[in-house]
Design an enzyme around this catalytic site. Structure first.
Site, PDB file in Angstrom:
ATOM      1  N   GLY A  13      58.456 -15.275 -37.585  1.00  0.00           N
ATOM      2  CA  GLY A  13      58.719 -14.021 -38.287  1.00  0.00           C
ATOM      3  C   GLY A  13      60.185 -13.641 -38.235  1.00  0.00           C
ATOM      4  N   ASP A  14      60.528 -12.616 -39.018  1.00  0.00           N
ATOM      5  CA  ASP A  14      61.893 -12.080 -39.023  1.00  0.00           C
ATOM      6  C   ASP A  14      62.936 -13.106 -39.434  1.00  0.00           C
ATOM      7  OD1 ASP A  14      60.761  -9.719 -38.033  1.00  0.00           O
ATOM      8  OD2 ASP A  14      60.873 -10.493 -35.993  1.00  0.00           O
ATOM      9  N   LYS A  17      62.898 -12.949 -44.759  1.00  0.00           N
ATOM     10  CA  LYS A  17      62.116 -13.178 -45.986  1.00  0.00           C
ATOM     11  C   LYS A  17      62.480 -12.139 -47.047  1.00  0.00           C
ATOM     12  CE  LYS A  17      58.294 -13.025 -43.440  1.00  0.00           C
ATOM     13  NZ  LYS A  17      58.756 -13.262 -42.060  1.00  0.00           N
ATOM     14  N   LYS A  19      65.226 -10.807 -47.914  1.00  0.00           N
ATOM     15  CA  LYS A  19      66.409 -11.114 -48.719  1.00  0.00           C
ATOM     16  C   LYS A  19      66.066 -12.069 -49.875  1.00  0.00           C
ATOM     17  CE  LYS A  19      71.090 -12.886 -48.103  1.00  0.00           C
ATOM     18  NZ  LYS A  19      72.007 -11.758 -48.143  1.00  0.00           N
ATOM     19  N   GLY A  41      57.951  -6.230 -41.131  1.00  0.00           N
ATOM     20  CA  GLY A  41      59.091  -5.369 -41.412  1.00  0.00           C
ATOM     21  C   GLY A  41      60.116  -6.155 -42.186  1.00  0.00           C
ATOM     22  N   HIS A  42      60.261  -5.822 -43.450  1.00  0.00           N
ATOM     23  CA  HIS A  42      61.217  -6.548 -44.278  1.00  0.00           C
ATOM     24  C   HIS A  42      62.349  -5.620 -44.664  1.00  0.00           C
ATOM     25  CE1 HIS A  42      57.771  -9.429 -45.584  1.00  0.00           C
ATOM     26  NE2 HIS A  42      58.032  -9.462 -44.306  1.00  0.00           N
ATOM     27  N   ARG A 142      32.093  -7.557 -40.316  1.00  0.00           N
ATOM     28  CA  ARG A 142      31.437  -6.987 -41.501  1.00  0.00           C
ATOM     29  C   ARG A 142      31.052  -5.509 -41.353  1.00  0.00           C
ATOM     30  NH1 ARG A 142      27.861 -12.143 -41.399  1.00  0.00           N
ATOM     31  NH2 ARG A 142      28.461 -11.757 -39.258  1.00  0.00           N
ATOM     32  N   GLN A 221      54.858 -12.106 -41.800  1.00  0.00           N
ATOM     33  CA  GLN A 221      54.722 -12.898 -40.578  1.00  0.00           C
ATOM     34  C   GLN A 221      55.173 -14.341 -40.829  1.00  0.00           C
ATOM     35  OE1 GLN A 221      51.773 -10.629 -41.190  1.00  0.00           O
ATOM     36  NE2 GLN A 221      53.134  -9.306 -40.061  1.00  0.00           N
ATOM     37  N   THR A 297      60.177  -3.236 -37.022  1.00  0.00           N
ATOM     38  CA  THR A 297      58.944  -2.480 -36.835  1.00  0.00           C
ATOM     39  C   THR A 297      58.906  -1.790 -35.478  1.00  0.00           C
ATOM     40  OG1 THR A 297      57.809  -4.029 -38.288  1.00  0.00           O
ATOM     41  CG2 THR A 297      56.412  -2.670 -36.891  1.00  0.00           C
ATOM     42  N   ARG A 300      62.115  -3.675 -30.784  1.00  0.00           N
ATOM     43  CA  ARG A 300      62.258  -4.488 -29.577  1.00  0.00           C
ATOM     44  C   ARG A 300      63.402  -5.495 -29.739  1.00  0.00           C
ATOM     45  NH1 ARG A 300      56.250  -6.857 -28.868  1.00  0.00           N
ATOM     46  NH2 ARG A 300      56.321  -6.720 -31.130  1.00  0.00           N
ATOM     47  N   PRO A 301      64.161  -5.769 -28.652  1.00  0.00           N
ATOM     48  CA  PRO A 301      65.156  -6.844 -28.745  1.00  0.00           C
ATOM     49  C   PRO A 301      64.419  -8.169 -28.934  1.00  0.00           C
ATOM     50  CG  PRO A 301      65.080  -5.927 -26.509  1.00  0.00           C
ATOM     51  CD  PRO A 301      64.151  -5.112 -27.344  1.00  0.00           C
ATOM     52  N   ARG A 302      64.894  -8.991 -29.865  1.00  0.00           N
ATOM     53  CA  ARG A 302      64.220 -10.265 -30.102  1.00  0.00           C
ATOM     54  C   ARG A 302      64.762 -11.345 -29.177  1.00  0.00           C
ATOM     55  NH1 ARG A 302      65.150  -9.309 -36.452  1.00  0.00           N
ATOM     56  NH2 ARG A 302      63.412  -7.889 -36.811  1.00  0.00           N
ATOM     57  N   VAL A 329      73.597 -17.972 -41.994  1.00  0.00           N
ATOM     58  CA  VAL A 329      74.525 -19.094 -41.796  1.00  0.00           C
ATOM     59  C   VAL A 329      75.885 -18.527 -41.357  1.00  0.00           C
ATOM     60  CG1 VAL A 329      75.700 -21.021 -42.939  1.00  0.00           C
ATOM     61  CG2 VAL A 329      73.278 -20.567 -43.406  1.00  0.00           C
TER      62      VAL A 329
HETATM   63  P1  IMO Z   1      57.577 -10.090 -40.304  1.00  0.00           P
HETATM   64  O1  IMO Z   1      56.812 -10.073 -41.590  1.00  0.00           O
HETATM   65  C1  IMO Z   1      57.789 -10.934 -36.082  1.00  0.00           C
HETATM   66  C2  IMO Z   1      54.065 -10.732 -33.733  1.00  0.00           C
HETATM   67  C3  IMO Z   1      54.046  -9.616 -32.704  1.00  0.00           C
HETATM   68  C4  IMO Z   1      53.156 -10.252 -31.634  1.00  0.00           C
HETATM   69  C5  IMO Z   1      52.130 -11.001 -32.468  1.00  0.00           C
HETATM   70  C6  IMO Z   1      50.831 -10.258 -32.663  1.00  0.00           C
HETATM   71  O2  IMO Z   1      58.510  -8.955 -40.124  1.00  0.00           O
HETATM   72  O3  IMO Z   1      58.233 -11.408 -40.100  1.00  0.00           O
HETATM   73  P2  IMO Z   1      50.151  -8.168 -34.148  1.00  0.00           P
HETATM   74  O4  IMO Z   1      50.638  -6.749 -34.098  1.00  0.00           O
HETATM   75  O5  IMO Z   1      50.380  -8.830 -35.461  1.00  0.00           O
HETATM   76  O6  IMO Z   1      48.758  -8.310 -33.656  1.00  0.00           O
HETATM   77  O7  IMO Z   1      51.067  -8.928 -33.065  1.00  0.00           O
HETATM   78  O8  IMO Z   1      52.738 -11.242 -33.732  1.00  0.00           O
HETATM   79  N1  IMO Z   1      54.396 -10.296 -35.108  1.00  0.00           N
HETATM   80  C7  IMO Z   1      55.594 -10.440 -35.693  1.00  0.00           C
HETATM   81  N2  IMO Z   1      56.754 -10.908 -35.227  1.00  0.00           N
HETATM   82  N3  IMO Z   1      57.733 -10.535 -37.358  1.00  0.00           N
HETATM   83  C8  IMO Z   1      56.572 -10.106 -37.881  1.00  0.00           C
HETATM   84  O9  IMO Z   1      56.430  -9.853 -39.183  1.00  0.00           O
HETATM   85  C9  IMO Z   1      55.437  -9.994 -37.027  1.00  0.00           C
HETATM   86  N4  IMO Z   1      54.174  -9.585 -37.190  1.00  0.00           N
HETATM   87  C10 IMO Z   1      53.538  -9.788 -36.022  1.00  0.00           C
HETATM   88  O10 IMO Z   1      55.326  -9.337 -32.205  1.00  0.00           O
HETATM   89  O11 IMO Z   1      53.883 -11.184 -30.876  1.00  0.00           O
HETATM   90 MG    MG Z   2      59.605  -8.357 -38.606  1.00  0.00          MG
END
Ligand code: IMO
Ligand code: MG
Length: 421
Positions: A13-14, A17, A19, A41-42, A142, A221, A297, A300-302, A329
């Site tokens: 994630g992150d 996407k 952009k 979070g985009h 369900r 994600q 979202t 948190r520090p990544r 880049v």
């Molecule tokens: P974008 O679309 C980064 C991670 C959470 C956690 C795990 C499960 O911005 O790339 P959840 O709340 O989904 O049950 O958490 O998944 N996670 C993400 N990490 N970017 C995201 O979305 C994420 N969506 C969920 O940090 O480790």
């Molecule tokens: Mg994110």
């Protein structure tokens, strides 16, 4: 007929996407979110203004693009309405928003259950505590409530039953319980606000295909967070890889065209779980500061580290990625030396064998190649040939190893800082 193009996350994630989606959605008639919810979070930057999208496809900012929240998405109406308000306050319209009648609804008890489950876990996942896991549980159990049920006010009986059941669990653990009357009243108001946006989006998308409209699927994600293909249990509760695009929209595989895998020139991860190329040291800290790697979202520090081509090759295979989009880049180019993971060493042997198995990963050692950095300011470069030699060498090596062409190169934060090949 136009093929449907897809943007997917290649790692945890992150990857930026937003952009690529922002660029591609400018020439799309329809922009669709397919899976996940407001755990995503985009962020995109337009004219120096930053927009953070959690639920609504960012294509909404283009006047002529229809923005669809597909059936695979889970919707927290409160968050959705706030996001709609925010868009309107910034001078954009939400009239082109369409929400699937089949998308499941997040209720406060999902959020509370997410928090409680995380509290009870011995090995924390580090969820975003947005109720994502619990709402998908209800869907598969369900007993879930869908957007169609909500806006047609056919949800009260099921909702009261669900709350009654969940409150029993909350009571056992001494967790705060949910007041059903308050939730029913609140969600009846949300239903009134959202009714006009809820439609059969499967129908809408296939009508658009027949009219030869251009559709863009916005992945949220990423592959290594996929419930099947990710590093289980440190994953999200949906299928953010290519399969989820089809089931989350009702668009069959034969309609899919380009599948763009987004990555950064380094890597990052939020939450717990294995991460072989993590640099839990000065280098990781430097990358975090240079790349502003703090959650959109959760703030948190990544965790940050080097780019892992073994993992990228896996994402390419699982998703059938046809083109890469590589962001930051410029950021990696601020370092003197850059490392690229080109293999995993296990029992003395180097291979490209990826696995999300935690024991396997813990026995592997990353094998790195080193590159020269110091790319300088590349934000205004529009052709790949004009990039500094050091940047070209780095990018060429990535293509050479994963055997997929790089189509987009992110050269800075702004909307226009991108090379399109
Ligand atoms: P974008 O679309 C980064 C991670 C959470 C956690 C795990 C499960 O911005 O790339 P959840 O709340 O989904 O049950 O958490 O998944 N996670 C993400 N990490 N970017 C995201 O979305 C994420 N969506 C969920 O940090 O480790
Ligand atoms: Mg994110």
């Amino acid at each position: 007929m136009n093929k449907v193009n897809v943007v997917l996350g290649s790692f945890y994630g992150d990857e930026g996407k937003g952009k690529i989606i922002d660029y591609l959605s400018q020439e799309s008639d329809v922009s669709v979110r397919c899976t996940g919810g407001n755990n995503a979070g985009h962020s995109i930057e337009i004219d120096g203004k930053k927009f953070a999208f959690h639920l609504i496809p960012s294509g909404i900012l283009n006047k002529n693009t229809v923005a669809v929240i597909g059936n695979g998405v889970v919707v927290d109406p409160k968050v959705l309405i706030e996001e709609m308000e925010n868009i309107k306050e910034n001078g954009y319209s939400v009239e082109n928003l369409k929400i699937s009648d089949k998308a499941h609804v997040i209720f406060p008890y999902h959020v509370e259950m997410d928090k409680l489950q995380e509290e009870l876990r011995e090995n924390k996942i580090g969820t975003t505590s947005r109720g994502i896991g619990p709402v998908y549980c209800d869907k598969y159990e369900r007993c879930g409530i869908r957007m169609g049920d909500l806006v047609n006010k056919k949800f009260e009986k099921q909702l009261r039953k669900n709350i009654e059941n969940k409150n029993k669990i909350f009571e056992v653990y001494g967790h705060k319980t949910i007041n059903a009357d308050e939730v029913v009243e609140q969600y009846n108001q949300y239903a009134d606000t959202l009714r006009k946006y809820v439609v059969d989006t499967v129908d809408l998308l296939h009508n658009a295909l027949e009219e030869d409209k251009k559709i863009l699927c916005e992945g949220a994600q990423a592959t290594l967070l996929d419930i099947d293909f990710g590093s289980y249990p440190y994953v999200t509760s949906s299928s953010p890889s290519i399969g989820g695009i089809c089931t989350g929209t009702g668009i069959g595989a034969k309609y899919i065209g380009e599948v763009y895998g987004v990555l950064k020139a380094y890597s990052s991860k939020v939450g717990e779980g294995p991460y072989l190329t993590e640099q839990d040291n000065e280098i990781g800290n430097t990358i975090r500061e240079l790349g502003h790697e703090y959650g959109t979202t959760t703030k948190r520090p990544r965790r940050c580290g080097w780019l892992d081509l073994v993992a990228l090759r896996y994402a390419v295979m699982v998703n059938g990625i046809t083109g890469l989009a590589i962001n930051h880049v410029d950021t990696i180019g601020k370092l003197d030396k850059i490392k690229l993971c080109v293999g995993y060493k296990k029992d003395g042997k180097v291979s490209m064998q990826f696995s999300t198995d935690i024991d396997y990963i813990s026995e592997c050692e990353p094998v790195y190649e080193e590159f020269e950095g110091n790319f300088g300011d590349i934000s205004n470069i529009k052709n790949r040939e004009d990039l500094p030699e050091n940047a070209k060498k780095y990018l060429n090596r990535i293509e050479e190893i994963v055997k997929v062409p790089i189509k987009f190169i992110g050269t800075g934060a702004g909307r226009d800082s991108m090379i399109v090949d």
